[in-house]
Design an enzyme around this catalytic site. Structure first.
Site, mmCIF file in Angstrom:
data_model
loop_
_atom_site.group_PDB
_atom_site.id
_atom_site.type_symbol
_atom_site.label_atom_id
_atom_site.label_comp_id
_atom_site.label_asym_id
_atom_site.label_seq_id
_atom_site.Cartn_x
_atom_site.Cartn_y
_atom_site.Cartn_z
ATOM 1 N N CYS A 1 -0.407 1.325 7.126
ATOM 2 C CA CYS A 1 -0.857 1.585 5.965
ATOM 3 C C CYS A 1 -2.309 2.235 5.851
ATOM 4 O O CYS A 1 -2.707 2.979 5.284
ATOM 5 C CB CYS A 1 -0.968 0.391 5.352
ATOM 6 S SG CYS A 1 0.794 -0.472 4.911
ATOM 7 N N GLU B 1 0.487 -1.180 0.087
ATOM 8 C CA GLU B 1 -0.016 0.003 0.209
ATOM 9 C C GLU B 1 0.758 1.314 0.122
ATOM 10 O O GLU B 1 0.652 2.435 -1.007
ATOM 11 C CB GLU B 1 -0.749 -0.113 1.267
ATOM 12 C CG GLU B 1 -1.959 -1.159 1.405
ATOM 13 C CD GLU B 1 -1.276 -2.323 2.307
ATOM 14 O OE1 GLU B 1 -1.985 -2.842 3.121
ATOM 15 O OE2 GLU B 1 -0.170 -2.522 2.313
#
Length: 163
Positions: A87, A56
């Site tokens: 994330c 991510e």
């Protein structure tokens, strides 16, 4: 929307395969704006010696460079596994519009499984969430990877005992 979400999740799964090929936990992410890819990533913390090199984060960094802005407005991030706290926090800070993920992560998922960073009422930005897209395929890739890892470790231990 469902067909489009599955299309981009398949792309994220192909990126997860790259992680596997590099000996990393197979997670892939693709950042999309106006039906075009502006960022993609796969897990690389081992190879890059960087604990923040999650799929991510790699996709968000690339998207920021493409847009020349840390605010990634009107974007959707597709990820094969529910994001961790780091994330999820990055998604809030980057102001993505939507997160679509495949497999739930009951041990460390921060989009509802363990914690809910994205839906926390105290956050200054809310991310629309869709989970379970191609969940079985995403989960199968992860379980296959970890099964392979366990078998490799077992074979290594047996070889050391015999040697």
């Amino acid at each position: 929307m469902k067909q489009q979400d599955e299309y981009w999740m398949r792309h994220a799964l192909s990126l997860a395969r790259r992680a596997w090929e590099q000996g990393e936990v197979p997670v892939g992410a693709v950042l999309v704006q106006n039906d075009r890819v502006i960022g993609e990533g796969w897990n690389r913390p081992i190879g890059q010696h960087d604990p923040t090199a999650h799929a991510e984060i790699m996709a968000l960094r690339q998207g920021g460079k493409i847009l020349e802005n840390y605010r990634l407005l009107d974007t959707t991030l597709y990820v094969t596994l529910e994001p961790c706290v780091m994330c999820a926090g990055a998604m809030v800070h980057s102001r993505i519009s939507r997160l679509v993920y495949g497999a739930h992560d009951i041990k460390s998922g921060a989009a509802g499984s363990l914690l809910d960073v994205l839906g926390h009422p105290g956050m200054n930005h809310q991310v629309e969430l869709h989970s379970g897209v191609l969940a079985e395929e995403c989960a199968a890739m992860l379980s296959d990877f970890f099964r392979m890892r366990r078998e490799q470790k077992k074979a290594l231990r047996q070889a050391q005992r015999q040697g």
